[in-house]
Write an enzyme that holds these catalytic residues in place. Structure first.
Site, mmCIF file in Angstrom:
data_model
loop_
_atom_site.group_PDB
_atom_site.id
_atom_site.type_symbol
_atom_site.label_atom_id
_atom_site.label_comp_id
_atom_site.label_asym_id
_atom_site.label_seq_id
_atom_site.Cartn_x
_atom_site.Cartn_y
_atom_site.Cartn_z
ATOM 1 N N ASP A 7 49.653 54.248 29.384
ATOM 2 C CA ASP A 7 49.026 53.051 28.985
ATOM 3 C C ASP A 7 47.681 53.666 28.460
ATOM 4 O O ASP A 7 46.572 54.291 29.238
ATOM 5 C CB ASP A 7 49.034 52.553 30.760
ATOM 6 C CG ASP A 7 48.045 51.342 30.564
ATOM 7 O OD1 ASP A 7 47.953 51.221 29.995
ATOM 8 O OD2 ASP A 7 47.964 50.971 31.955
ATOM 9 N N GLU A 173 53.137 46.324 26.043
ATOM 10 C CA GLU A 173 52.385 47.104 27.921
ATOM 11 C C GLU A 173 52.873 45.963 28.432
ATOM 12 O O GLU A 173 53.232 46.321 29.293
ATOM 13 C CB GLU A 173 51.032 45.916 27.734
ATOM 14 C CG GLU A 173 50.214 47.164 27.090
ATOM 15 C CD GLU A 173 48.523 47.096 26.785
ATOM 16 O OE1 GLU A 173 48.352 45.905 27.014
ATOM 17 O OE2 GLU A 173 48.149 47.153 25.837
ATOM 18 N N ASP A 202 49.728 39.652 31.619
ATOM 19 C CA ASP A 202 48.911 41.352 32.288
ATOM 20 C C ASP A 202 47.156 40.666 31.328
ATOM 21 O O ASP A 202 47.055 40.322 30.483
ATOM 22 C CB ASP A 202 49.830 42.211 30.957
ATOM 23 C CG ASP A 202 48.290 43.956 31.162
ATOM 24 O OD1 ASP A 202 47.102 43.386 32.150
ATOM 25 O OD2 ASP A 202 48.817 44.297 31.093
HETATM 26 P P1 ATP Z 1 43.640 46.306 28.356
HETATM 27 O O1 ATP Z 1 45.087 46.426 29.405
HETATM 28 O O2 ATP Z 1 43.479 44.838 27.949
HETATM 29 O O3 ATP Z 1 44.006 47.498 27.187
HETATM 30 P P2 ATP Z 1 42.708 47.451 30.908
HETATM 31 O O4 ATP Z 1 44.257 48.395 30.670
HETATM 32 O O5 ATP Z 1 41.883 48.723 30.204
HETATM 33 O O6 ATP Z 1 43.017 46.703 29.648
HETATM 34 P P3 ATP Z 1 43.003 46.650 32.673
HETATM 35 O O7 ATP Z 1 42.844 48.235 33.411
HETATM 36 O O8 ATP Z 1 44.037 46.322 33.880
HETATM 37 O O9 ATP Z 1 42.562 47.124 31.738
HETATM 38 O O10 ATP Z 1 41.946 46.145 33.648
HETATM 39 C C1 ATP Z 1 40.626 46.617 33.870
HETATM 40 C C2 ATP Z 1 39.861 45.314 33.355
HETATM 41 O O11 ATP Z 1 40.354 44.293 34.929
HETATM 42 C C3 ATP Z 1 38.448 45.232 33.335
HETATM 43 O O12 ATP Z 1 37.640 43.805 32.693
HETATM 44 C C4 ATP Z 1 37.753 44.720 35.196
HETATM 45 O O13 ATP Z 1 36.303 44.446 35.642
HETATM 46 C C5 ATP Z 1 38.414 44.405 35.835
HETATM 47 N N1 ATP Z 1 38.901 44.019 36.941
HETATM 48 C C6 ATP Z 1 39.429 45.057 37.743
HETATM 49 N N2 ATP Z 1 39.705 44.667 38.928
HETATM 50 C C7 ATP Z 1 38.830 43.132 39.610
HETATM 51 C C8 ATP Z 1 38.775 42.711 40.542
HETATM 52 N N3 ATP Z 1 38.881 43.262 41.708
HETATM 53 N N4 ATP Z 1 38.153 41.453 39.965
HETATM 54 C C9 ATP Z 1 37.770 41.007 38.425
HETATM 55 N N5 ATP Z 1 38.662 42.330 37.454
HETATM 56 C C10 ATP Z 1 38.916 43.031 37.746
HETATM 57 MG MG MG Z 2 46.261 46.896 30.187
#
Ligand code: ATP
Ligand code: MG
Length: 830
Positions: A7, A173, A202
């Site tokens: 991922d 995704e 997502d």
């Molecule tokens: P993308 O899917 O857009 O490429 P990613 O997979 O890196 O990005 P995720 O890991 O799914 O993204 O999510 C990260 C986001 O979720 C960040 O903005 C983070 O601050 C937010 N996040 C994580 N936990 C929480 C929470 N408990 N409350 C609010 N936001 C959160």
């Molecule tokens: Mg993601």
């Protein structure tokens, strides 16, 4: 082959592998399953992942993050230009016009393409997978947002290649999440029911993706997708950062945005605050010490205020939900479940809105962070011949409608037609027929640019080469296969010229030229010809079943009913001209450079390890010289060694700060030459008592046997042999006593008179000399015959050596190996 799913997130990445018949998300070298999407450049090496993130404040200009958004984009792209102003690192234009990042690496200014940077991140993820699987990794499945266009997807594919990965599929995704969900809910729906409809949401750091899937047991069919690339965790962070920049501007007269380091710290604190607000609705503090110009800043915020600030963003939640419902014409009551994943889906206000829209509780069956990686690994397992996965097929959709346009014969000008409407099943191939006398170009483009989160609608141009008229001078029939492949990328995958040969009667067959003429698709004529267009569509498009077996095959063209015509098919070369596609020379150069950088990182790591070993040894020895080792070194030697250690410590901070690996290795050897004998004496003294004890116990045991030799238990032993044992044991005792006495009267600062190894050898020696003699079994006494019963063994003789073994039980463990090897591991959810 390896079975791995990556991922590749905007903010963080996850790696899942198939192991022991199940899918497992694996941890990196910090025992963390989450690897930050950060790459940091230094004077001697790169750091990737957690090590890079830790440098985001100290080395902010050379630590890059949020680069996923620049894939497949021109430097001049307005999106890139506006994002640029919010970054603390520099962007630069690549020679091709695409986006690159400018950093200091190895004390030189370097510009790396986005493919290279993502390639670096993938190198790290690959290493994580390799250390989990303990074998080289190449085959994998990588995730991309479902809204990525062809140029963005191709750019990620190039990055995979740079990292030496063989990406079997770029997976959307939400589609990966769908697959992960499908495996959990294998029995969806019960046999008599109609397909169950599940909505997947997502909400990651960079965007918001929604998809609708119909589940029919093992068949998963995505029906529609919608997204908003301006609604993600980062957008909430931006709002918070802007809020505090303004507040600190007023309160402390600080221009935060002028100081990259301060801005980076504020982003970190705001993200933490945002996460805390998801769990807590009361006032929460935001304090940063020594924030800027030696000023400590502090403020507070609560969830209510945050939601008010983000009202505009929160209002965007419904749009994509409404869009998928409209696209699929489903009613809310048709929805079986709404599954949410992605870090930002934890924001309560978002959950509330989604839940309210569907009028149902949201489902969180999957691990919100790991579902994408797990889905990718499952897809990889499905593609791998090494795993048997329960029958699953998943059909994705084309996110944007794709048209082709071309210049038709001189009089007609430009023609076009839509080849893949939005939500068309993918992967999918179609065959188009053209009648041409000369080479021609097809241009593929997205026909509804308003839907695109991307500035250019052009996908690419495809020149069909070597087209020549038929022998008769008429246009030749050219079959062109267009395809949206497993990566969701459009291509003109092949073209062939059908040469019509003479029939048996010697007459040339008439060709179907009129009906297939491109004029039918001349845009201005579209309305007028619409009814005809439909009826002719079967001539133009032949669905190939190769990718999408479930799709009903289109009617065969009328030609099928004609008498047999002898034809010959000639494959035609196609020249691709794709936007932002790296040339193979450039790609090869990037692959080579990545290899060099990996080597450089490895050398630097070894150099650092060598340095750390010296440092560790110095500290360890310094402590021990005045602790456990004190007794084992004389005063003069101790002073010399102490001095040497102190000198080395100083050297490490001065001349020795930055040396070649070998210098550190030599330094350590020099120290060990002094330290090792002391340490050895200590170890000997530690282990010696036990070694003597073991020997003593052994001697005593044999002595007891010799004493009892006349007893009934041992009266079968040979007298001569027992005498020999007696001598052995006595000699050993003399040896032991003499060594013990000598050692006890010797100073511990001197090398021991006897080594532990020698004592152990002595123990072994008497064992091999004495044991065979004393353990000789007593001969068995034959029981009187009349006592023997017919039905079983004689009492008390059960289980003796003579009893035949159960052949089943005696079978070695590996006997079933052959069958086990043939059986593939079944994929299960752990
Ligand atoms: P993308 O899917 O857009 O490429 P990613 O997979 O890196 O990005 P995720 O890991 O799914 O993204 O999510 C990260 C986001 O979720 C960040 O903005 C983070 O601050 C937010 N996040 C994580 N936990 C929480 C929470 N408990 N409350 C609010 N936001 C959160
Ligand atoms: Mg993601």
């Amino acid at each position: 082959m390896s079975v791995v799913g990556f991922d590749l997130g905007f903010q963080s990445c996850y790696v899942a592998v198939a192991r022991a018949g199940g899918i497992e998300t694996v941890a990196n070298e910090y025992s963390d399953r989450c690897t930050p999407s950060f790459v940091s450049f230094g004077p001697r090496n790169r750091s990737i992942g957690a090590a890079a993130k830790s440098q985001v404040v100290t080395n902010c200009k050379n630590t890059v993050q949020s680069f996923k958004q620049f894939h497949g984009r021109a430097f001049s792209d307005s999106y890139v230009q506006s994002a640029k102003s919010n970054l603390v690192y520099d962007l630069a234009q690549m020679p091709s016009g695409s986006t690159g990042i400018k950093v200091m690496y190895m004390e030189e200014e370097r510009v790396f393409s986005i493919e290279q940077v993502t390639g670096m991140l993938l190198t790290k993820l690959k290493e994580t997978a390799e250390s989990a699987l303990k074998k080289p990794v190449a085959d994998c499945v990588i995730s991309v947002p479902s809204y990525f266009t062809d140029a963005e997807r191709r750019s990620v594919m190039d990055a995979a290649q740079i990292a030496g990965l063989n990406c079997l599929r770029l997976m959307n995704e939400t589609t990966a999440v769908t697959l992960a969900y499908g495996i959990y809910k294998q029995d969806l729906p019960a046999p008599e029911e109609k397909p169950r409809i599940v909505v997947f949401v997502d909400l990651g750091h960079s965007g918001y993706q929604v998809s609708v899937c119909a589940f029919n047991k093992g068949k998963l069919k995505i029906l529609a997708t919608a997204f908003d690339s301006e609604l993600g965790g980062k957008d909430f962070d931006d709002i918070l950062v802007n809020h505090f920049c303004e507040e600190f501007g007023k309160k402390y007269k600080l221009d935060v945005k002028s100081k990259p380091r301060a801005l980076v710290r504020l982003y970190q604190e705001c993200e933490k605050l945002k996460k805390l607000m998801s769990a807590n609705s009361s006032d929460l503090p935001l304090n940063i010490e020594c924030f800027m110009n030696d000023i400590d800043v502090s403020s507070k915020l609560n969830r209510g205020q945050f939601e008010e600030m983000c009202a505009g963003l929160l209002a965007k939640v419904e749009g994509p939900l409404r869009s998928v419902m409209e696209q699929t014409k489903l009613k809310k009551e048709d929805i079986y479940a709404v599954e949410i994943v992605g870090g930002a889906s934890r924001i309560p206000a978002i959950k509330e809105r989604i839940s309210k829209f569907f009028g149902k509780e949201l489902s969180t069956t999957l691990n919100a962070d790991e579902a994408v990686a797990r889905g990718c690994a499952l897809q990889c397992a499905i593609l791998s011949p090494a795993f048997k996965v329960r029958e699953f097929s998943i059909t994705d959709v084309v996110p944007y409608s794709i048209s082709l346009k071309w210049n038709s014969a001189a009089e007609e000008g430009l023609s076009d037609c839509e080849v893949f409407p939005k939500n068309h099943a993918a992967p999918f191939s179609k065959v188009l027929t053209f009648y041409r006398k000369e080479p021609f170009t097809l241009e593929a483009y997205y026909n509804s640019p308003k839907e695109l989160p991307y500035p250019s609608a052009t996908i690419g141009r495809f020149l069909i080469q070597n087209v020549v008229p038929q022998a008769s001078g008429e246009s030749a029939k050219v079959k062109v296969k267009v395809r949206v492949n497993v990566h969701g990328v459009f291509s003109v995958s092949s073209a062939s010229l059908v040469e019509v040969l003479k029939t048996a009667e010697g007459e040339e067959q008439p060709t179907q030229k009129a009906v297939c003429h491109s004029r039918m698709f001349f845009p201005t004529l579209k309305q007028q010809y619409l009814p005809r267009l439909k009826s002719f569509s079967s001539l133009l498009f032949q669905t190939t079943t190769e990718d999408a077996k479930q799709e009903k095959k289109n009617d065969q063209p009328p030609q099928a009913k004609k008498p047999k015509v002898k034809t010959k098919t000639v494959e035609l070369p196609i020249e691709n001209n794709l936007d932002w596609q790296l040339s193979s020379e450039v790609l090869n150069m990037f692959v080579e450079n990545e290899g060099k950088m990996i080597m450089q990182d490895k050398l630097e790591k070894e150099r650092n390890d060598a340095k750390n070993n010296v440092e560790e040894y110095v500290y360890d020895m310094r402590d021990k010289l005045h602790g456990v080792l004190e007794k084992f070194v004389n005063e003069a030697d101790r002073d010399t060694f102490s001095l040497k250690l102190e000198d080395t410590e100083n050297w490490l901070y001065e001349d020795g700060e930055d040396q070649q690996k070998q210098v550190y290795i030599d330094k350590l050897a020099e120290l060990k030459k002094m330290g090792q004998p002391i340490h050895e004496r200590y170890m000997e003294a530690e282990e010696r008592p036990k070694a003597f004890e073991d020997l003593g116990r052994q001697i005593q045991m044999y002595m007891k046997i010799i004493e009892a030799y006349k007893d009934e238990q041992y009266d079968h032993l040979d007298e001569l042999e027992v005498t020999r044992v007696d001598k052995h044991v006595n000699d050993a005792m003399v040896w032991m006593n003499s060594k013990m006495n000598q050692q006890n009267s010797q100073d511990l600062t001197l090398d021991p008179v006897v080594k532990v190894e020698e004592i152990k050898a002595k123990t072994k020696e008497i064992y091999s000399a004495c044991n065979p003699v004393v353990s000789k079994p007593k001969p068995k006494v034959e029981p009187p015959k009349e006592e023997k019963t017919e039905n079983g063994p004689v009492n008390g003789q059960e289980g003796t050596e003579n009893q035949p073994c159960n052949p089943d039980k005696a079978m070695p463990a590996g006997t079933e190996q052959e069958t086990a090897e043939n059986k593939l591991p079944e994929m299960d959810i752990d």
